[in-house]
Design a protein around this motif. Structure first.
Motif, mmCIF file in Angstrom:
data_model
loop_
_atom_site.group_PDB
_atom_site.id
_atom_site.type_symbol
_atom_site.label_atom_id
_atom_site.label_comp_id
_atom_site.label_asym_id
_atom_site.label_seq_id
_atom_site.Cartn_x
_atom_site.Cartn_y
_atom_site.Cartn_z
ATOM 1 N N SER A 770 0.812 -1.220 0.000
ATOM 2 C CA SER A 770 0.000 0.000 0.000
ATOM 3 C C SER A 770 0.842 1.264 0.000
ATOM 4 O O SER A 770 0.301 2.349 -0.111
ATOM 5 C CB SER A 770 -0.925 0.013 1.222
ATOM 6 O OG SER A 770 -0.164 0.050 2.418
ATOM 7 N N GLY A 784 -2.253 3.408 -4.638
ATOM 8 C CA GLY A 784 -3.309 2.449 -4.960
ATOM 9 C C GLY A 784 -4.279 3.035 -5.975
ATOM 10 O O GLY A 784 -3.986 4.035 -6.640
ATOM 11 N N TYR A 785 -5.417 2.395 -6.071
ATOM 12 C CA TYR A 785 -6.411 2.794 -7.065
ATOM 13 C C TYR A 785 -7.350 3.862 -6.504
ATOM 14 O O TYR A 785 -7.509 3.988 -5.293
ATOM 15 C CB TYR A 785 -7.237 1.587 -7.487
ATOM 16 C CG TYR A 785 -6.414 0.502 -8.139
ATOM 17 C CD1 TYR A 785 -6.018 0.620 -9.468
ATOM 18 C CD2 TYR A 785 -6.018 -0.621 -7.419
ATOM 19 C CE1 TYR A 785 -5.247 -0.372 -10.068
ATOM 20 C CE2 TYR A 785 -5.252 -1.613 -8.006
ATOM 21 C CZ TYR A 785 -4.857 -1.484 -9.334
ATOM 22 O OH TYR A 785 -4.102 -2.440 -9.928
ATOM 23 N N ALA A 787 -10.969 4.594 -5.950
ATOM 24 C CA ALA A 787 -12.271 3.918 -5.942
ATOM 25 C C ALA A 787 -13.323 4.921 -6.391
ATOM 26 O O ALA A 787 -13.279 6.094 -6.033
ATOM 27 C CB ALA A 787 -12.572 3.411 -4.543
ATOM 28 N N TYR A 799 -13.248 1.419 -10.335
ATOM 29 C CA TYR A 799 -12.040 2.215 -10.116
ATOM 30 C C TYR A 799 -11.820 3.113 -11.305
ATOM 31 O O TYR A 799 -12.216 2.768 -12.434
ATOM 32 C CB TYR A 799 -10.828 1.304 -9.941
ATOM 33 C CG TYR A 799 -10.980 0.322 -8.794
ATOM 34 C CD1 TYR A 799 -10.652 0.693 -7.488
ATOM 35 C CD2 TYR A 799 -11.454 -0.966 -9.021
ATOM 36 C CE1 TYR A 799 -10.799 -0.200 -6.438
ATOM 37 C CE2 TYR A 799 -11.608 -1.866 -7.976
ATOM 38 C CZ TYR A 799 -11.275 -1.483 -6.687
ATOM 39 O OH TYR A 799 -11.429 -2.366 -5.646
ATOM 40 N N ARG A 815 -2.857 2.795 -10.845
ATOM 41 C CA ARG A 815 -2.648 3.206 -9.466
ATOM 42 C C ARG A 815 -2.030 4.604 -9.384
ATOM 43 O O ARG A 815 -1.253 4.981 -10.259
ATOM 44 C CB ARG A 815 -1.749 2.198 -8.736
ATOM 45 C CG ARG A 815 -2.420 0.855 -8.545
ATOM 46 C CD ARG A 815 -1.483 -0.155 -7.949
ATOM 47 N NE ARG A 815 -0.359 -0.439 -8.843
ATOM 48 C CZ ARG A 815 0.636 -1.256 -8.524
ATOM 49 N NH1 ARG A 815 0.672 -1.842 -7.350
ATOM 50 N NH2 ARG A 815 1.603 -1.476 -9.383
ATOM 51 N N MET A 818 -1.939 8.302 -3.305
ATOM 52 C CA MET A 818 -3.243 8.621 -2.716
ATOM 53 C C MET A 818 -3.171 9.604 -1.558
ATOM 54 O O MET A 818 -4.178 10.138 -1.132
ATOM 55 C CB MET A 818 -3.917 7.335 -2.217
ATOM 56 C CG MET A 818 -4.087 6.251 -3.264
ATOM 57 S SD MET A 818 -5.118 4.870 -2.671
ATOM 58 C CE MET A 818 -4.040 4.101 -1.466
ATOM 59 N N SER A 901 -7.162 0.813 -2.287
ATOM 60 C CA SER A 901 -7.701 1.967 -3.002
ATOM 61 C C SER A 901 -8.070 3.048 -2.011
ATOM 62 O O SER A 901 -8.025 2.855 -0.789
ATOM 63 C CB SER A 901 -8.943 1.572 -3.792
ATOM 64 O OG SER A 901 -10.032 1.386 -2.910
ATOM 65 N N THR A 902 -8.479 4.182 -2.579
ATOM 66 C CA THR A 902 -8.889 5.318 -1.753
ATOM 67 C C THR A 902 -10.076 4.955 -0.863
ATOM 68 O O THR A 902 -10.336 5.636 0.120
ATOM 69 C CB THR A 902 -9.285 6.509 -2.642
ATOM 70 O OG1 THR A 902 -10.218 6.036 -3.612
ATOM 71 C CG2 THR A 902 -8.079 7.080 -3.354
ATOM 72 N N ARG A 903 -10.775 3.855 -1.191
ATOM 73 C CA ARG A 903 -11.929 3.462 -0.373
ATOM 74 C C ARG A 903 -11.523 3.193 1.080
ATOM 75 O O ARG A 903 -12.294 3.432 1.998
ATOM 76 C CB ARG A 903 -12.558 2.215 -0.991
ATOM 77 C CG ARG A 903 -13.806 1.751 -0.278
ATOM 78 C CD ARG A 903 -14.401 0.542 -0.986
ATOM 79 N NE ARG A 903 -15.129 -0.283 -0.047
ATOM 80 C CZ ARG A 903 -15.376 -1.568 -0.221
ATOM 81 N NH1 ARG A 903 -14.957 -2.179 -1.320
ATOM 82 N NH2 ARG A 903 -16.049 -2.245 0.673
#
Lengths: 996, 488
Positions: A770, A784-785, A787, A799, A815, A818, A901-903
């Motif tokens: 991460s 990361g991705y 979301a 994504y 990616r 973030m 991810s941003t989630r």
């Protein structure tokens, strides 16, 4: 320079100092006098000096002194906390000197590297925490006392586990793969671990932050130095002091999970068939988090005896503290004793010793691990409510699909205990050779014995049944000794004061570890003691040993000069030779220089009445860092298999491995306004570190996981401010406020070897890494991705791609960076309100602008297996057309719905009421009747409120900061919550008695 | 007063001097429980060191150094779960996605196999460099070459596994260059080579090994590399190369077959009483937890949690269709551990792998190579050459041991199918099936035809690109010269 050369140069320097000390003699007479305070009470231990010389004495318990001085001499009389007075001996004998207490902090004496200094004379950047800031707080690990109290020092508790460690950074991180922890110097002995010290015994902690203050510690100074002094006896003040508190702790927050019915619906949907039957739901509906979290408690008691006469002073204490965590069975207790004695053995010889012995016990419980790896926190969240506590045969209940045990597996099924014995002792001799010339010899030892004991139950746990139990014990002993020989000289000529220090030090450490382990124990024996069981293990693995040795030899020097109390100058130099590097590459020299200008002493400032004191400071210097570099890191090593004797290549290293060098410039200002009502201190610093050690993670075809190279460069710039104010200062009502705030901008200016980017850190179980190390960014950069909602047709997490489109199957190239785990600023705000006998202290501490990757939530919302999930998944997508932000279950093993991810990246900022303490001081008149000099009772709430948007248990978390992680992870993988043992809130009740 | 001062100064000076004279010695600290790897160009290890180094290579290859996940468990997962012999079982997304062909570059197993395989190669490269640099007269050149041959063989074996799992892979045949940090890093950043180049490197190592390792049945255990092992892998390499060379397959099989014999009873292979038997060509010995135990069987057998590698309906049907009770019973058992799944819905009739039957004390060996594999490979070579009679002869030799009647397929295709099926039943759960399906070009069609217990298609939707795994994302992130396999 070879060894002999160094000895010669050292002796030359010593001789120079000796010549300097030969100054003219005058005809002397003997004068007598007394030193008293404004109430007329004698002051013991006041320094009385003949002005312009270094010749002096101290007052005895009646405040009396005798001094030999020329008949026209002026005496300078000073005592800590009082204004220094100058009196002429011509005023008559005996002289009566009345000292007026100071209310300006600037004139207090501060412990610095190799000595003390008056705060007004300090030219570097230092922060001080005193015993007053430590008292009445349930501090277990001394480092906690720095949190929010010292500008420029960022302290994060890695978890809430009893006895858990801290991540302490002074002015940011300067390294990637070496250590970033400050050096601790306790009563003159450098060390890396202060966890065995009892906070009650501490007199002061000084954080040396800029290069100039710390440079005299050479290759270990780059991460700042915390100089700790323990309490000493005060002559004439014989006291017996008792202090103690008891507190009850509980979770700051609970995270809701699915109940049995909700879990049944989820699990059967995820598996596509009935894996959780109605009868299973009827049989068990256990709220595992509720089952696991309990009330903890903490208690601490200390009795101390201190005092002495003018010749000999003592401080003797006995401390006990005990902490039981909010997740059983984690606990920590510590018993320690201390004897500090100082004696004037002869007119020319002062001897002192500080000795402390500690025994501590830690019972660990695994955290920061997935449910599959027996992490107790994630196990509490992810064990299905339908799993029973115990199976009918008495073994610990398991999730029938995964085999993962319920949290009792971590709690009852195994133990991990640590026993630490530690002895810290030093003997110090100060020899007055001649006027102002002093020789000091110090010898200290730090001896530790650490026993780690592990047991896996052969019956209760499924892994234990497989190997019929497991036992191991590692016993490690360490002896570090330190020898220091210092020559110091002080002189005053007219308006000039001069002091110099030269020294030689050597430190040597030897560590020996032995591990034994066994298995295949008949379950009937599982209730015996560890040793009795080990004896009965039918298979014993071969014992192994580990040896680690290092040594450091150093030369140091310091010159200070001040003119007319206005212009201050100091220069330091240290040369270190370290065993941790290849011969020919062992020697390093670190210079520094600092200057101060006390503008308020200038004539043109005399009429500015608002400004009581104003000083500008500037310093530059170089510090080294060899912390965290292994004793043999410069050598390529192979492991030897203890059974087969087989040799396998294990590590690679370039012979050129070397220390890191940090150059730091600091500019600061100290101001005291309105006669001490308001004071301000501000610093700007610029730190550049070169030769930063980086363990470059190698692609596997190298055959080794990492290669250590001095390739990187790092930069830290920052600003820090401390404002203290006496808002109200009346007889009955006092209100003081102090605010400190620290900004640090950390940047990796170069990774090296042509590498600009490495996504190799902050590993998340079965999801990859991460955190990336990125040239031009700071440590702890999340990667990361992005979301972007849930597809109403498929229930898949979507994504953003590079092109801006949405997909449920993104490419690695989609990616992005973030956010950062490092805060924009950290702060502490302290308010003391004193009304008559009541004191209310409110201490707020916080961190702003940092992100946390909530990997615990990732697991609890992943919906990829039969683990229980967070209550949030009730809103999951279930049929085409559902509009929700929670994806549907994943039935095919794909983790695409829960990628990094941003989630799961959350705002980690928080503001916390760290302590709110109300104390009452009893009336001494009432107390004297029952034999007490003073008594205080208090109630204190810790971590009572925390303002944060973070959705995990607690925003103060750093899963990769815990011991057992590599330096790389500890430095780079910041702000990850892998299911850490959470912080707790606590209410404590305490008392403090002082016997007559 | 003056005298006292002089005395004090002198004693202080003496103390300081005493402390300083020993300073160089104080700084000389060397590791005690690890040894310094001899990396210099002129470095020479002793004969004893060389023996320990080659022992270290065996430790790495058999998993003593790597924990057995990659060395044993994943070999079965990659060979049988990816194929039609096993479902993933358990509840681990990494395994399940390998089974269902939904794996991606983040898959933990796929990352682990790459990492540990190259870890083994790193150990071998370091050992080869050190052993070959030894000038110790106590190390005879015969023994030295023998060790180098063994190490070269294991390197080839590991690359053979990698090239079949991942396709194009980077080749490292030398230890990293530790001259300085630049060389150290740059020498590890190696791009992928074509599969042809990888196979060429494998053959080079095998040819060298073949010249130097011991003759068959000479060493005390079957763990030590012999010419039989080298010839077997040569045969398997020639059969697996993008363009198989059946003449070479035949040639190398023929070098192996005369020196080994099938054990008379198939169950002897698995009963732990016949270790290092006459059929074993290369066998990883696990003697139990006092040394290193093979804990992998505990992942297949035992009540409680749902175990890994569940035999498929298709495999059970294949055993039943063949009437193959001996091998069926040696390979699979039905249990009532209390769970079921969409593949096997009857709680009282759930299959598990029992070929490795000691889940407790860790004594199950793992056959990397055994004669039945080579006999059936030789049969394939006969069939490729149109010699159906000899092919049938070998197949029937394998069948006779398990009391199955002889077969005599009358076409090349029928014979090929019969051999493939025989290999499946004989070598089930030995990590061979997937590579057989890929090598024979049957992987996509066989997998896409897989049905569940009720005859419904499992819709694996296997695409040709899935015949190799993705390159692990962690490796792509660390080495910019690597490129992802097409399709992933």
């Amino acid at each position: 320079m070879n060894c002999t050369g160094k000895i010669l140069s050292f002796l030359l320097l010593s001789m120079c100092l000796t010549f300097l000390s030969i100054t003219t003699n005058a005809q002397n007479q003997t004068f007598r006098g007394t030193v008293v305070d404004t109430s007329g009470s004698p002051i013991l231990g006041a320094s009385v000096f003949v002005k312009g010389t270094s010749f002096g004495t101290t007052s005895n318990s009646k405040g009396e002194f005798t001094i030999s001085a020329p008949s026209n001499a002026i005496l300078s009389v000073s005592f800590v906390g009082y204004k220094t007075r100058e009196v002429s001996v011509g005023l008559g004998s005996p002289l009566k000197v009345i000292l007026v207490p100071l209310n300006i902090a600037l004139n207090s004496v501060v412990v610095v590297a190799y000595g003390t200094q008056q705060e007004k004379d300090i030219t570097g950047a230092v922060s001080v925490v005193t015993s007053k800031q430590i008292a009445q707080r349930p501090i277990v690990n001394l480092g906690e006392a720095l949190q929010g109290q010292a500008a420029g020092v960022d302290v994060v508790s890695n978890s809430g586990k009893p006895g858990a460690g801290l991540t302490i950074r002074v002015r940011g991180s300067s390294s990637i793969s070496a250590g970033n922890d400050p050096l601790y110097v306790v009563d003159g002995i450098p060390m890396s671990d202060i966890s065995t010290l009892d906070p009650n015994d501490i007199a002061s902690m000084t954080v040396l932050k800029d290069a100039a203050s710390a440079a005299i510690y050479g290759t270990r100074a780059a991460n700042g130095v915390v100089v700790i002094t323990t309490k000493k006896g005060i002559p004439g003040k014989n006291t017996i002091n008792f202090s103690g508190y008891y507190g009850i702790s509980s979770t700051t927050r609970m995270l809701p999970v699915l109940n049995a019915n909700q879990y049944q619906a989820y699990a059967n949907e995820q598996k596509g068939q009935t894996v959780v039957t109605d009868s299973m739901v009827r049989a068990n509906n256990i709220n595992w988090p509720g089952q696991v979290f309990q009330d903890g408690h903490q208690q601490s008691y200390q009795i101390s005896f201190s005092g002495g006469n003018e010749k000999t002073q003592h401080y003797i204490s006995l401390n006990y503290m005990d902490q039981v965590g909010i997740i059983k069975p984690a606990n920590y207790n510590r018993l320690s004793g201390r004897v500090n004695v100082t004696t004037q053995a002869a007119k020319w010889l002062k001897l002192s010793t500080n000795t402390t012995i500690t025994q501590s016990h830690t019972r660990d419980v695994t955290d920061n691990a997935s449910v599959a790896r027996e992490g107790v926190v994630l196990s509490a969240l992810e064990t299905p409510p339908t799993v029973p506590e115990f199976a009918p045969d008495g073994t610990i209940g398991i999730n029938p699909l995964t085999g993962w045990e319920n949290p009792l597996g971590a709690i009852l099924g195994r133990y991990n205990k640590n026993l630490t014995d530690r002895l810290l002792s030093d003997v110090d001799a100060q020899v007055k050779i001649y006027k102002g010339l002093q020789f000091e010899s110090r010898f200290g030892i730090d001896y530790g014995n650490f026993t780690d004991t592990y047991f896996l139950d052969p019956f209760l746990t499924s892994f234990g049944r497989q190997t019929e139990g497991q036992q191991s014990r590692t016993t490690t002993t360490n002896l570090t000794w330190l020898s220091e020989q210092l020559l110091s000289y002080k002189a005053n000529w007219g308006k000039s004061s001069f002091s110099a220090l030269a020294g030689w030090t050597a430190q040597d450490s030897h560590t020996l570890g032995t591990t034994i382990s066994g298995s295949f124990l008949k379950p009937a024996f599982r209730f015996l003691s560890w040793d009795a069981m080990y004896q009965r293990d039918s298979i014993k693995q071969p014992g192994t040993t580990a040896v680690d040795d290092w040594a450091l030899i150093s030369y140091l020097g310091r010159i200070s000069y001040s003119y007319d109390n206005k212009y201050l100058l100091q220069a330091n130099i240290r040369q270190d030779q370290s065993s941790k590097f290849a011969p020919g590459n062992r020697s390093a020299t670190f210079p520094s220089v600092s200057a101060g200008w006390r503008i308020s002493q200038e004539k043109f400032m005399q009429n500015v009445s608002a400004i009581s004191d104003l000083k500008l400071r500037a310093s530059w210097g170089q510090n080294g860092n060899q912390g965290g570099i292994g004793s043999y890191s410069y050598l390529p090593l192979s492991n030897v298999n203890p059974v087969t004797g087989a040799v396998t290549a294990a590590t690679i290293a370039p012979e050129s491995l070397t220390w890191e060098t940090t150059s730091q410039t600091d500019i600061g200002v100290d101001a005291t306004l309105f006669n001490g009502i308001l004071s301000f201190s501000g610093d700007y610093y610029f730190k550049k570190t070169k030769n930063v050690l980086i363990n470059i993670p190698l692609p596997s075809q190298a055959g080794f996981s990492t290669a250590p190279v001095n390739a990187a460069s790092m930069q830290n710039t920052g600003e820090e401010f401390l404002i203290t104010s006496k808002n109200i200062d009346k007889h009955d009502l006092k209100w003081n406020t102090s605010l400190n705030i620290s900004f640090n901008q950390n940047k990796i200016t170069r990774i090296g070897e042509g590498i600009k980017f490495m996504n190799a850190y902050g590993g998340i179980y079965t999801r990859g890494n991460s955190i990336a190390l990125v040239q031009g960014k700071g440590l702890g950069e999340f990667y990361g991705y992005i979301a972007d909602g849930v597809d109403p047709q498929t229930g898949h997490q979507l994504y953003l791609t590079q092109k801006g489109t949405k997909t449920d199957n993104p490419l690695p190239s989609d990616r992005v960076l973030m956010g950062s785990a490092q805060p924009t600023f950290v702060y502490g705000l302290n308010n003391d309100v004193n009304y008559k006998r009541f004191t209310l202290t409110v201490f707020i501490e916080g961190s702003q602008g940092n992100k946390i990757f909530n990997a615990g939530r990732l697991e609890a919302e992943a919906m990829v297996n039969s683990a229980n999930q967070s209550e949030a998944v009730i809103n999951r997508w279930q049929k085409p057309g559902d509009i929700t932000d929670m994806p549907g279950v994943s039935t095919n093993g794909s983790t695409n719905n829960s990628l990094i991810s941003t989630r799961f990246l959350e705002n980690g900022s928080y503001l916390r009421f760290k302590t709110i303490t109300l104390s009452y001081e009893f009336d001494p008149k009432v107390l004297s009747g029952i034999g007490l000099r003073s008594a205080t009772a208090y109630v204190s709430a810790n971590n009572l409120f925390t303002v944060t948007k973070y959705k995990g248990f607690d925003p103060e978390v750093n899963s990769y900061g815990t011991p057992g992680n590599s330096n790389d992870d500890r430095n780079i993988s910041l702000g990850v919550d892998n299911g850490a043992y959470p912080q707790s809130k606590m209410i404590i009740f305490g008392v403090n008695f002082n016997l007559k | 007063m003056k005298n006292k001062m002089k005395y004090m100064l002198a004693s202080a000076g003496a103390f300081v001097l005493f402390g300083m004279t020993s300073c160089n010695k104080l700084l000389d600290k060397m590791p005690q429980t690890q040894v310094v790897t001899q990396t210099g160009k002129s470095a020479s290890v002793t004969a004893n060191d060389a023996e320990n180094l080659i022992a270290g290579v065996y430790d790495a290859e058999t998993g003593y150094a790597y924990g057995l996940e990659s060395n044993v468990l994943d070999k079965i997962t990659n060979g049988d779960v990816r194929a039609d012999n096993c479902y993933a079982g358990g509840d681990n997304p990494d395994n399940i996605s390998i089974d269902l062909f939904t794996d991606n570059a983040l898959n933990g197993n796929i990352a682990r196999d790459w990492r540990d395989s190259y870890g083994i190669i790193g150990v071998i490269n370091s050992a080869i460099q050190q052993i070959s640099g030894s000038t110790d007269p106590a190390l005879t050149s015969a023994r030295k070459n023998q060790m180098l041959g063994e190490a070269s063989f294991m390197r080839a074996y590991t690359y053979f596994y990698l090239v079949r799992l991942y396709g194009r892979v980077p080749i490292m045949l030398k230890p990293v260059d530790q001259t300085n940090s630049e060389s150290l890093i740059s020498s590890t950043l190696v791009p992928q080579s074509s599969t042809d180049t990888v196979y060429h490197a494998i053959l080079n190592d095998l040819w060298y090994a073949r010249q130097n390792v011991q003759n068959d049945n000479v060493p005390s255990t079957k763990e030590i590399i012999t010419k039989g092992a080298v010839n077997s892998v040569l045969a398997k390499v020639y059969a697996a190369m993008p363009t198989p060379n059946w003449d070479s397959v035949a040639y190398y099989c023929d070098q192996v077959i005369p020196n080994y014999s099938l054990v008379p009873d198939y169950t002897w292979l698995w009963d732990n009483n016949h270790k290092n038997n006459s059929e074993a060509i290369w066998e990883f010995n696990y003697i139990g937890y006092s040394k290193v135990g093979n804990w992998i069987p505990s992942q297949f057998i035992g009540a409680g949690w749902k175990k890994f590698e569940t035999p498929t309906n298709d495999l059970v049907n294949a055993f039943q269709a063949a009437g193959d009770n001996i091998r069926f019973n040696a390979s699979i058992a039905f249990v009532n551990y209390g769970w079921a799944d969409p593949y096997w819905k009857d709680v009282n009739h759930y299959p598990i792998v029992v070929k490795y039957n000691d889940p407790n004390s860790g004594t199950n060996d793992f056959y990397a190579l055994r004669l039945a594999d080579i006999l059936l490979l030789r049969a394939e070579a006969y069939n490729q050459a149109g010699d159906l009679a000899n092919a049938a002869n070998l197949v029937n030799q394998v069948r006779a041991r398990v009391q199955l009647p002889p077969v005599s397929p009358n076409s090349k295709d029928a014979m090929e199918a019969a051999i493939l099926n025989e290999r499946r039943l004989e070598l089930a759960f030995e990590g061979k099936r997937w590579f057989d399906l890929v090598r024979t070009g049957n992987a996509v069609s066989v997998m896409n035809a897989q049905k569940d217990g009720n005859g419904n298609n499992l819709n694996y939707n296997v695409q040709p690109y899935m015949l190799v795994y993705p390159i692990p994302q962690t490796q792509l992130d660390l080495n910019p010269l690597l490129t992802q396999n097409q399709g992933y």
